[in-house]
Design a protein around this motif. Structure first.
Motif, short mmCIF file in Angstrom:
data_model
loop_
_atom_site.label_atom_id
_atom_site.label_comp_id
_atom_site.label_asym_id
_atom_site.label_seq_id
_atom_site.Cartn_x
_atom_site.Cartn_y
_atom_site.Cartn_z
N ALA A 370 22.69 -37.13 35.24
CA ALA A 370 22.93 -38.37 34.49
C ALA A 370 21.87 -38.46 33.40
O ALA A 370 20.70 -38.20 33.64
N GLY A 371 22.32 -38.78 32.20
CA GLY A 371 21.36 -38.97 31.11
C GLY A 371 20.80 -37.70 30.52
O GLY A 371 19.89 -37.74 29.68
N CYS A 372 21.34 -36.55 30.93
CA CYS A 372 20.81 -35.28 30.40
C CYS A 372 21.10 -35.17 28.90
O CYS A 372 22.23 -35.37 28.47
N GLY A 580 31.52 -36.75 32.34
CA GLY A 580 31.25 -36.24 33.68
C GLY A 580 29.89 -36.73 34.18
O GLY A 580 29.26 -36.08 35.01
N CYS A 581 29.44 -37.85 33.67
CA CYS A 581 28.10 -38.32 34.03
C CYS A 581 28.10 -38.93 35.42
O CYS A 581 28.89 -39.84 35.71
N PRO A 582 27.21 -38.46 36.31
CA PRO A 582 27.14 -39.01 37.67
C PRO A 582 26.76 -40.49 37.67
O PRO A 582 26.92 -41.16 38.69
N CYS A 598 21.72 -43.93 36.24
CA CYS A 598 21.85 -44.13 34.79
C CYS A 598 20.49 -44.42 34.14
O CYS A 598 19.74 -45.26 34.62
N ASN A 599 20.20 -43.71 33.06
CA ASN A 599 18.93 -43.98 32.36
C ASN A 599 19.17 -44.69 31.02
O ASN A 599 18.26 -44.82 30.22
N GLY A 600 20.42 -45.11 30.82
CA GLY A 600 20.72 -45.86 29.60
C GLY A 600 20.72 -45.01 28.33
O GLY A 600 20.44 -45.51 27.25
N CYS A 601 21.04 -43.73 28.48
CA CYS A 601 21.02 -42.85 27.30
C CYS A 601 22.03 -43.29 26.25
O CYS A 601 21.85 -43.04 25.06
N GLY A 602 23.08 -43.97 26.69
CA GLY A 602 24.04 -44.54 25.75
C GLY A 602 25.14 -43.58 25.28
O GLY A 602 25.99 -43.96 24.48
N ILE A 603 25.14 -42.37 25.79
CA ILE A 603 26.13 -41.39 25.34
C ILE A 603 27.56 -41.88 25.64
O ILE A 603 28.46 -41.77 24.81
N CYS A 604 27.74 -42.46 26.82
CA CYS A 604 29.09 -42.88 27.21
C CYS A 604 29.56 -44.07 26.34
O CYS A 604 30.76 -44.22 26.08
N LYS A 605 28.60 -44.88 25.93
CA LYS A 605 28.92 -46.13 25.25
C LYS A 605 29.83 -45.92 24.03
O LYS A 605 30.84 -46.61 23.86
S1 SF4 Z 1 24.34 -44.40 29.64
FE1 SF4 Z 1 26.30 -43.55 30.33
S2 SF4 Z 1 26.11 -41.36 29.95
FE2 SF4 Z 1 24.03 -42.21 29.85
S3 SF4 Z 1 23.22 -42.00 31.91
FE3 SF4 Z 1 24.12 -44.02 31.81
S4 SF4 Z 1 26.19 -43.75 32.57
FE4 SF4 Z 1 25.43 -41.72 32.07
#
Ligand code: SF4
Ligand SMILES: Cc1ncc(C[n+]2csc(CCOP(=O)(O)OP(=O)(O)O)c2C)c(N)n1
Ligand code: SF4
Lengths: 618, 190
Positions: A370-372, A580-582, A598-605
Motif C-alpha cells: 500500500a502506498g508504494c 491493486g492497493c491493499p 493506507c499512507n494517503g499517497c493519493g494515487i487512487c484518488k
Molecule cells: S491513498 Fe489509495 S493508493 Fe494510496 S495507499 Fe491509500 S488506498 Fe492505497
C-alpha cells in the motif's frame, strides 16, 4: 553463551571474533543479515560496509587480505556471478592475511533467481569451499575458514543455504569479542599481485593448485570431514551441506519401513577439495554408496571418480541414477528415499501420497505494498501508452531486479523481462536494434542502477538509442530488506562523514540530454511526462523519486488521510482494479480504506470519476 | 522428546511472532530450538510460513511431508498449504481469517470456504479445530488468541503450561499486557 541466533548472525559474530578487520557485502536474500546484523554497531577496529555491488565488495575485502588483515565478504549466489571475474584473479594471487567469501545458495528458490550451485565456481577456480550444515557450524566453520585461508594463503569460500542462513537456532557460542588488531602490512610483489605475463599467471595457477592440496591435508588432519565406518555392512551414505543435519532423522524414517544394520557414513564439509582419502576408505568398505547433497551432484561425481581410480565397481545412489533431484531443497525424507532405494525397498506410499489441498488454495500474486511509489510508475507507463493509442502488450517495458519487478504482476502487467541486476537497459536496446518499432521503455531501481545499471545507460548514450529509462528511486535497497545504498539520504548513512551520491547528478553526467525528476505519486504529471519524453528522440531518463512506503511508515510518515464518501461511491471498484492497493478493501457491499495500511499517497484518488475518494491533507 | 510445528499465514498477520514466542518459551526451558521462517519478499500480503522444531537435541530446519506434529494456520486458505506436512492424526488449529487477494475481492477468483477446508483437513486428521473468530475481544491481537487456542487444542500443551506462554507474551510486549491477556484468555476459552 547459549543464544538463539540465525546462521547469518553466527557468521558475523565468528568473523568479528576471528579478527576480521574489514567486512563488506551487497544485500541479497538469504545472505543479508550477516552485514545487516553488524550494521550500526561501532565495533572497534572493524570496518563494515554495504558496498555498491558484489565485485566492489570482494575487491575491498581482498585488498585488506593483501594487507595482512582478515576480511569477510558476503553475498547471495547471484552476487558471485558479478564478483567472479575478480574472484578468479584474487584466487590466483592468494592473500597474506585471510579472505573468507561467504555465499548463500538457495536450493528450493525461496528468494527468486536461478537455483545455481556456487560449488561449481569453486571447482572451476580451485578454491576451497566449506559447506555449513547448521547455525552452530556457521560459527565454528567461519572461524575455521579464516584459519585455513591464512594457512594456505588463499581465499576460502564459505557456503550456506537458505534453510541454514535464515534459521534461528539454539547454539552455545561465544559472545562478540573483537580481538586487538595488528598493524597492516603490504609488500610490493608484482609476481603475486599482478597478472603481468604468461609466466606469472601460470606460476600463480601452480601455487593455487598446490594450496588446494595443502588445504586437503589440513582438513584431513583437522577432521573437517567426518568418516564413520560401520562393521557388517556394505552400505555407506555420504551427506554434504545441510543434508548432514537430516542424517539421523532420515535414517530413523527409513528404519520405520525397512530393517537394516548401521551403515557407514561420511559427512562432507568441503566439496572442494573433496576429502578423497575418506571417500576412498568408504569405497573400499562399501559396495553401495548413497550420496545426498542439494543442487548439483559434485560430491557424487567425486565418488564415482575415486571408485574408477580404485578400479572398484560400486553402485552409487544419488542424482545420476535418478533417485534424487537436482531441483529443490531436501529434508529427512530425501535421505530415507535414497537409503530405501539402496536397500531395494519399495518407497512407501505415504512418502508420495498428497492430499491435493494446495490446489484449492487461493493464489496470491505478490504485488507492491500500500502506498508504494512504484505503483505510480507502473500505472503512469500504462496510461501514457494507452493515451498514445498503443494497446497493452504492444510496447515492451523491460524490468530489473527488486521491488521494481513487481510491475510484472497484476493489476499492472507492465513488465516483460527480468534478467539480472542492470540488464533492463541493455535488453531494451537489444529489442530496439532488433527492429521493434513501438516505444521500448526500461525500468530500474536506485540500488540496481548504482550496482550495475550505469554502463547500460552509457551504452545507450553512445549509440544514441531511442529509448526511455525510468529510474525508480525509493531511496533504499528494498526488496532485500531496506538496506542503505549510496543514494540513501545522508542522515541514514553509516557515519556522519559518509556522503550521499545523488543519482540526479549522475544521469546528466552520463551524457543523457533529456532528463527529468518527478514524483510518482503525481499520476497525472508522471503520465504526461512519460508521454512527452516518448515523443523525443535519443536517450531519455526519468528519475521517479519518492521514498519506499514501508521505510517512510517506520518513521510514521503519512501523506494524508483517505476516506471513501459512501454517498458518492458507485462501487464500480475501478480504484481497486487499477491500483491493486491493499489499502483499498471491498467487503462485498462497500469500498473501504484500510486505515492501518493506507499512507494517503493519493494515487487512487485521481482515478475516481465520482470524487468518492477523499484525501484530507495533513 | 521432540515437536515439529508448521505455521502458515499471510505477511503482516503476525504468524512469525507466534513462532518466536514459542521459541522463546522453549529456550527458557533449556530446550533446543530451530526456527526457520520463510517470508518471501518484503511486501505484505504474500504467503508466510515458519517451521519450528523443538527437542532435546539439535534439529534440522525443514519438516518433511507428514512430519509435523502440529499445524497452526492463521489464514483460512493458507491452512491448505500446510496439510501435507501434518502427521496423519496430528493436530491442526485454524484461525479462519480470510485475507483476500484483489482478484477474489473483485469476484474474479475463488476462495475456499470453511466447510471445504474442513473436509480436506479431516482427510488428514481427526484433530481439526476451526476457531470462532468472534470470541476475540475487539481490538485485541489475533495471533495471541491463536497461540493460546493452539495451547488448548494441540500437543503444545504437553510441552508448555499456559503460565509459561503468558509470561513469555508479557516479557515480549511489556506495553500491551492487558489487551494481550484478554486475547490469551479468550483463546483459552475458545
Ligand atoms: S491513498 Fe489509495 S493508493 Fe494510496 S495507499 Fe491509500 S488506498 Fe492505497
Ligand atoms: C547480483 C545480485 N545481487 C543481489 C541481488 C539481490 N537483490 C534482489 S532485489 C535487490 C534490491 C534492489 O534494490 P532497488 O534496485 O533499489 O529496488 P527496490 O527493491 O528498492 O525497489 C537486490 C539487491 C540479486 N538479485 N542479484
Ligand atoms: S517494500 Fe517499499 S518499495 Fe518495496 S513494494 Fe513495499 S513500498 Fe514498494
Amino acid at each position: 553463551m547459549i543464544k538463539n541466533i540465525s546462521g547469518n548472525e553466527a557468521v558475523a559474530i565468528a568473523a568479528v571474533n576471528a579478527g576480521a578487520a574489514v567486512i563488506t557485502g551487497y544485500p541479497g536474500t538469504p545472505s543479508s543479515e550477516t552485514v545487516g546484523s553488524l550494521w550500526g554497531k561501532n565495533i572497534e577496529g572493524v570496518h563494515v560496509e554495504w558496498s555498491t555491488n558484489e565485485k566492489v565488495a570482494l575487491e575491498i575485502a581482498a585488498a585488506a587480505s593483501w594487507a595482512n588483515k582478515r576480511a569477510l565478504c558476503t553475498m547471495k549466489m547471484s552476487g558471485l556471478n558479478v564478483a567472479y571475474d575478480s574472484l578468479v584473479s584474487i584466487a590466483y594471487s592468494g592473500c597474506t592475511g585471510a579472505l573468507v567469501v561467504y555465499v548463500c545458495d538457495d536450493p528450493g528458490v525461496s528468494a527468486g533467481m536461478p537455483e545455481q550451485d556456487i560449488r561449481g565456481f569453486a571447482k572451476m577456480t580451485d578454491m576451497p569451499v566449506i559447506d555449513v550444515a547448521s547455525v552452530d557450524e556457521s560459527y565454528w566453520l567461519t572461524k575455521y575458514a579464516f584459519e585455513l585461508s591464512e594457512r594456505i594463503q588463499s581465499p576460502v569460500i564459505l557456503r550456506s543455504v537458505t534453510s541454514v542462513a535464515l534459521s534461528h537456532s539454539t547454539v552455545d557460542i561465544p559472545d562478540m569479542m573483537p580481538p586487538a588488531q595488528a598493524e597492516p602490512h603490504v609488500y610490493k610483489d608484482i609476481e603475486k599481485f599482478t597478472k603481468a605475463g604468461a609466466k606469472i599467471c601460470m606460476d600463480q595457477h601452480k601455487r593455487l593448485i598446490e594450496s588446494l592440496e595443502i588445504a586437503r591435508q589440513y582438513m584431513r588432519e583437522d577432521v573437517i570431514n567426518q568418516l564413520c565406518i560401520a562393521k557388517d555392512t556394505s552400505l555407506g551414505i555420504i551427506v554434504s551441506g545441510v543434508c548432514a543435519s537430516y542424517l539421523d532423522e532420515g535414517m530413523e524414517l527409513a528404519r520405520k519401513h525397512a530393517d537394516f544394520h548401521a551403515v557407514s557414513s561420511l559427512v562432507v564439509r568441503s566439496t572442494v577439495p573433496l576429502p578423497t582419502d575418506e571417500i576412498r576408505e568408504m569405497i573400499e568398505n562399501c559396495d553401495t554408496i548413497v550420496v545426498v547433497e542439494e543442487n548439483e551432484p559434485y560430491v557424487e561425481h567425486g565418488v564415482m571418480l575415486e571408485a574408477f581410480k580404485l578400479g572398484k565397481k560400486i553402485r552409487v545412489i544419488g542424482k545420476e541414477d535418478g533417485t534424487l533431484s537436482r531441483i529443490g531443497n531436501f529434508d529427512a525424507m530425501s535421505i530415507a528415499v535414497a537409503v530405501l532405494t539402496a536397500l531395494d525397498c519399495e518407497i512407501p506410499s505415504e512418502f508420495t501420497e498428497r492430499l491435493g489441498a494446495e490446489s484449492l488454495c487461493t493464489k496470491r500474486p505478490i504485488g507492491v505494498c500500500a502506498g508504494c511509489p512504484h505503483r505510480g510508475v507502473f500505472m503512469s507507463i500504462n496510461e501514457a501508452l494507452r493515451r498514445m493509442g498503443i494497446k497493452k502488450d504492444e510496447a515492451i517495458v523491460t524490468g530489473d531486479i527488486g521491488c521494481t519487478i513487481l510491475g510484472m504482476s497484476p493489476p499492472f502487467n507492465t513488465l516483460w523481462t527480468e534478467v539480472s541486476m542492470g540488464a533492463s537497459s541493455p535488453m531494451a536496446q537489444g529489442f530496439i536494434h532488433a527492429g521493434i518499432k513501438t516505444p521500448v521503455i526500461s525500468t530500474i531501481g536506485d540500488s540496481t542502477f548504482l550496482h550495475g545499471g550505469i554502463p547500460g545507460v552509457i551504452n545507450a548514450v553512445q549509440n544514441n538509442v531511442d529509448m526511455l529509462t525510468i529510474i525508480m528511486d525509493n531511496g533504499w535497497t528494498c526488496m532485500t530488506g531496506m538496506q542503505v545504498n549510496a543514494g540513501t539520504s545522508k542522515e541514514y548513512q553509516a557515519k556522519e562523514f559518509h556522503n550521499r551520491v545523488d543519482i540526479a547528478k549522475i544521469v546528466p553526467a552520463l551524457g543523457v540530454e533529456h532528463f527529468a525528476v518527478h514524483d510518482p505519486y503525481d499520476l497525472e504529471g508522471m503520465t504526461a511526462l512519460i508521454g512527452d519524453m516518448l515523443k523525443l528522440s535519443g536517450v531519455k531518463v526519468i528519475l521517479a523519486r519518492r521514498e519506499c512506503a514501508i521505510q517512510a511508515a517506520r518513521r510514521k510518515v503519512k501523506y494524508g488521510i483517505m476516506s471513501v464518501d459512501q454517498d458518492k461511491c458507485t462501487k464500480c471498484k475501478l480504484c481497486i482494479m487499477k491500483t491493486g492497493c491493499p489499502g483499498l478493501v471491498y467487503d462485498g457491499s462497500n469500498v473501504h480504506i484500510d486505515k492501518k495500511l493506507c499512507n494517503g499517497c493519493g494515487i487512487c484518488k485521481s482515478l475516481c470519476k465520482f470524487n468518492a475518494l477523499v484525501k484530507e491533507e495533513i | 522428546m521432540s515437536l515439529s510445528i508448521y505455521l502458515t499465514g499471510v505477511g503482516g498477520q503476525g504468524v512469525l511472532t507466534i513462532a518466536e514466542l514459542i521459541m522463546n518459551a522453549a529456550m527458557r526451558r533449556g530446550l533446543y530450538c530451530n526456527f526457520y521462517p520463510t517470508k518471501g519478499m518484503a511486501q505484505r500480503g504474500g504467503f508466510v510460513k515458519a517451521q519450528l522444531r523443538i527437542g532435546d537435541d539439535a534439529m534440522a530446519p525443514e519438516i518433511h511431508k507428514g512430519g509435523a506434529d502440529i499445524v497452526i494456520a492463521m489464514e483460512l486458505s493458507e491452512s491448505l498449504r500446510a496439510l501435507d506436512y501434518l502427521k496423519p492424526d496430528g493436530d491442526i488449529v485454524i484461525y479462519p481469517y480470510r485475507w483476500l487477494p484483489t482478484d477474489v475481492m473483485l469476484g474474479k477468483a475463488d476462495y475456499p470456504d470453511e466447510a471445504s477446508v474442513m473436509e480436506v483437513a479431516k482427510k488428514r486428521t481427526e484433530h481439526v479445530t476451526m476457531l470462532d473468530m468472534t470470541l476475540l475481544p475487539e481490538g485485541c491481537a489475533d495471533n495471541i488468541f491463536l497461540l493460546s487456542a493452539a495451547l488448548k487444542y494441540t500437543a503444545l500443551s504437553e510441552l508448555f503450561s499456559s503460565d509459561e506462554l503468558a509470561s513469555e507474551i508479557k516479557t515480549r510486549f511489556p506495553k500491551g499486557i492487558e489487551s494481550n491477556m484478554l486475547s490469551f484468555e479468550a483463546g483459552m476459552r475458545s
